[in-house]
Scaffold this motif. Structure first.
Motif, PDB file in Angstrom:
ATOM      1  N   PHE A 128       0.805  -1.216   0.000  1.00  0.00           N
ATOM      2  CA  PHE A 128       0.000   0.000   0.000  1.00  0.00           C
ATOM      3  C   PHE A 128       0.843   1.275   0.000  1.00  0.00           C
ATOM      4  N   GLY A 129       1.824   1.327  -0.874  1.00  0.00           N
ATOM      5  CA  GLY A 129       2.692   2.499  -0.952  1.00  0.00           C
ATOM      6  C   GLY A 129       1.951   3.773  -1.297  1.00  0.00           C
ATOM      7  N   GLU A 130       1.013   3.691  -2.236  1.00  0.00           N
ATOM      8  CA  GLU A 130       0.244   4.873  -2.646  1.00  0.00           C
ATOM      9  C   GLU A 130      -0.643   5.383  -1.508  1.00  0.00           C
ATOM     10  N   MET A 131      -1.177   4.459  -0.718  1.00  0.00           N
ATOM     11  CA  MET A 131      -1.999   4.848   0.425  1.00  0.00           C
ATOM     12  C   MET A 131      -1.157   5.586   1.466  1.00  0.00           C
ATOM     13  N   LEU A 132       0.036   5.076   1.742  1.00  0.00           N
ATOM     14  CA  LEU A 132       0.920   5.711   2.715  1.00  0.00           C
ATOM     15  C   LEU A 132       1.319   7.114   2.267  1.00  0.00           C
ATOM     16  N   GLU A 133       1.545   7.264   0.984  1.00  0.00           N
ATOM     17  CA  GLU A 133       1.894   8.585   0.453  1.00  0.00           C
ATOM     18  C   GLU A 133       0.745   9.567   0.643  1.00  0.00           C
ATOM     19  N   THR A 134      -0.477   9.103   0.401  1.00  0.00           N
ATOM     20  CA  THR A 134      -1.665   9.944   0.577  1.00  0.00           C
ATOM     21  C   THR A 134      -1.847  10.327   2.044  1.00  0.00           C
ATOM     22  N   ILE A 135      -1.615   9.380   2.947  1.00  0.00           N
ATOM     23  CA  ILE A 135      -1.756   9.655   4.377  1.00  0.00           C
ATOM     24  C   ILE A 135      -0.760  10.717   4.826  1.00  0.00           C
ATOM     25  N   THR A 136       0.493  10.572   4.412  1.00  0.00           N
ATOM     26  CA  THR A 136       1.529  11.517   4.848  1.00  0.00           C
ATOM     27  C   THR A 136       1.346  12.912   4.260  1.00  0.00           C
ATOM     28  N   ASN A 137       0.534  13.039   3.207  1.00  0.00           N
ATOM     29  CA  ASN A 137       0.227  14.366   2.648  1.00  0.00           C
ATOM     30  C   ASN A 137      -0.634  15.195   3.592  1.00  0.00           C
ATOM     31  N   ASN A 138      -1.295  14.506   4.538  1.00  0.00           N
ATOM     32  CA  ASN A 138      -2.107  15.186   5.558  1.00  0.00           C
ATOM     33  C   ASN A 138      -3.167  16.102   4.931  1.00  0.00           C
ATOM     34  N   ASN A 139      -3.828  15.589   3.919  1.00  0.00           N
ATOM     35  CA  ASN A 139      -4.866  16.358   3.227  1.00  0.00           C
ATOM     36  C   ASN A 139      -6.147  15.520   3.181  1.00  0.00           C
ATOM     37  N   PRO A 140      -7.144  15.853   4.028  1.00  0.00           N
ATOM     38  CA  PRO A 140      -8.358  15.043   4.092  1.00  0.00           C
ATOM     39  C   PRO A 140      -9.396  15.336   3.000  1.00  0.00           C
ATOM     40  N   THR A 141      -9.042  16.128   2.000  1.00  0.00           N
ATOM     41  CA  THR A 141      -9.980  16.397   0.902  1.00  0.00           C
ATOM     42  C   THR A 141     -10.409  15.077   0.262  1.00  0.00           C
ATOM     43  N   PRO A 142     -11.716  14.818   0.110  1.00  0.00           N
ATOM     44  CA  PRO A 142     -12.184  13.551  -0.463  1.00  0.00           C
ATOM     45  C   PRO A 142     -11.595  13.280  -1.841  1.00  0.00           C
ATOM     46  N   ILE A 143     -11.275  12.007  -2.104  1.00  0.00           N
ATOM     47  CA  ILE A 143     -10.669  11.569  -3.364  1.00  0.00           C
ATOM     48  C   ILE A 143     -11.541  10.486  -3.996  1.00  0.00           C
ATOM     49  N   LEU A 144     -11.776  10.588  -5.287  1.00  0.00           N
ATOM     50  CA  LEU A 144     -12.510   9.556  -6.009  1.00  0.00           C
ATOM     51  C   LEU A 144     -11.587   8.364  -6.260  1.00  0.00           C
ATOM     52  N   THR A 145     -12.086   7.182  -5.988  1.00  0.00           N
ATOM     53  CA  THR A 145     -11.297   5.971  -6.218  1.00  0.00           C
ATOM     54  C   THR A 145     -10.896   5.847  -7.681  1.00  0.00           C
ATOM     55  N   SER A 146     -11.783   6.249  -8.565  1.00  0.00           N
ATOM     56  CA  SER A 146     -11.514   6.157 -10.011  1.00  0.00           C
ATOM     57  C   SER A 146     -10.345   7.034 -10.441  1.00  0.00           C
ATOM     58  N   ASN A 147      -9.991   8.026  -9.635  1.00  0.00           N
ATOM     59  CA  ASN A 147      -8.887   8.927  -9.987  1.00  0.00           C
ATOM     60  C   ASN A 147      -7.516   8.387  -9.555  1.00  0.00           C
ATOM     61  N   LEU A 148      -7.511   7.289  -8.822  1.00  0.00           N
ATOM     62  CA  LEU A 148      -6.241   6.703  -8.389  1.00  0.00           C
ATOM     63  C   LEU A 148      -5.565   5.980  -9.556  1.00  0.00           C
ATOM     64  N   PRO A 149      -4.227   5.928  -9.548  1.00  0.00           N
ATOM     65  CA  PRO A 149      -3.530   5.122 -10.556  1.00  0.00           C
ATOM     66  C   PRO A 149      -3.810   3.646 -10.307  1.00  0.00           C
ATOM     67  N   ASP A 150      -3.634   2.846 -11.328  1.00  0.00           N
ATOM     68  CA  ASP A 150      -3.868   1.413 -11.178  1.00  0.00           C
ATOM     69  C   ASP A 150      -2.848   0.832 -10.189  1.00  0.00           C
ATOM     70  N   CYS A 151      -3.339   0.308  -9.074  1.00  0.00           N
ATOM     71  CA  CYS A 151      -2.452  -0.223  -8.035  1.00  0.00           C
ATOM     72  C   CYS A 151      -3.253  -1.156  -7.124  1.00  0.00           C
ATOM     73  N   HIS A 152      -2.561  -1.831  -6.238  1.00  0.00           N
ATOM     74  CA  HIS A 152      -3.223  -2.759  -5.319  1.00  0.00           C
ATOM     75  C   HIS A 152      -4.223  -2.025  -4.431  1.00  0.00           C
ATOM     76  N   TRP A 153      -3.872  -0.833  -3.978  1.00  0.00           N
ATOM     77  CA  TRP A 153      -4.766  -0.052  -3.112  1.00  0.00           C
ATOM     78  C   TRP A 153      -6.086   0.243  -3.808  1.00  0.00           C
ATOM     79  N   LYS A 154      -5.997   0.650  -5.079  1.00  0.00           N
ATOM     80  CA  LYS A 154      -7.219   0.964  -5.837  1.00  0.00           C
ATOM     81  C   LYS A 154      -8.108  -0.273  -5.938  1.00  0.00           C
ATOM     82  N   ARG A 155      -7.526  -1.404  -6.243  1.00  0.00           N
ATOM     83  CA  ARG A 155      -8.305  -2.641  -6.358  1.00  0.00           C
ATOM     84  C   ARG A 155      -8.900  -3.033  -5.003  1.00  0.00           C
ATOM     85  N   HIS A 156      -8.152  -2.772  -3.938  1.00  0.00           N
ATOM     86  CA  HIS A 156      -8.650  -3.044  -2.591  1.00  0.00           C
ATOM     87  C   HIS A 156      -9.892  -2.196  -2.288  1.00  0.00           C
TER      88      HIS A 156
END
Length: 220
Positions: A128-156
């Protein structure tokens, strides 16, 4: 020459056998004593594996409050789920390094929405590298799942029917280390379309402060 036999019993041989048994027992006690002493000392120093028993009133109160905060945030944000996920170790690799994982520790779900604690326990963070990067950005603005790059986190997320989400890190009492994250999830396009990103950002940041304070109480 003296006869060492009494009837059919060899008296000398019997005493030799008794002596061997006593010697063996003495040697066993001698070598086992340090181990037993170490075990007793360790047991005295660690009377309980928990810092605080899960049946204690304070433990129950802390975690009940966290669930109440999650439910309030979920209801006000009109979301499907609201969760606290915490980082922890779980085993070691062959090189001796710790295996980093995360697990759901608290969760509030809308009626009819499936809980995710079953597939979010002891999850390896290496996936979950992409998830960790998003968490450390400290930005709670809602994100659409469809806007994520293709990765394990998105499929999860897609596997759990998550259309949109908001993440924000949770820190320890001194604010230095990230110990987990607070997550808010929407599983309906209709609900997601009605979300006011600015309002959600304010609400989730406020709830984070409450939840961090409650989690910190565990270590007092």
């Amino acid at each position: 020459m003296a006869d060492n036999n009494l009837g059919d019993i060899d008296i000398l041989g019997s005493w030799v056998e008794v002596g061997m048994v006593i010697a063996a027992l003495t040697a066993g006690i001698f070598f086992a004593f340090p181990v037993i002493k170490h075990f007793i000392k360790k047991r005295k120093n660690n009377k309980c594996i928990w810092k605080e028993l899960p049946t204690s009133p304070r433990f129950v109160k802390v975690h009940t409050k966290i669930h109440e905060q999650l439910t309030e945030l979920r209801v006000v944000g009109d979301a499907a789920r609201c969760q606290v996920m915490q980082f922890h170790n779980g085993g070691k690799f062959l090189d001796g390094s710790s295996i980093k994982r995360f697990s759901v520790t608290h969760e509030s779900c809308r009626k009819g929405i499936s809980e995710t604690r079953q597939n979010r326990q002891d999850v390896m963070l290496t996936m979950f590298g992409e998830m960790l990067e998003t968490i450390t950005n400290n930005n709670p603005t809602p994100i659409l799942t469809s806007n994520l790059p293709d990765c394990h986190w998105k499929r999860h997320l897609e596997l759990n029917n998550i259309i949109m989400f908001s993440l924000i890190p949770l820190r320890n009492a001194n604010g230095m280390n990230i110990i987990g994250f607070l997550s808010l999830e929407w599983c309906s396009w209709m609900k997601a379309d009605e979300v006011d990103s600015e309002d959600i950002t304010i609400m989730i940041e406020e709830k984070r402060r409450y939840i961090e304070a409650e989690l910190a109480i565990q270590n007092i």
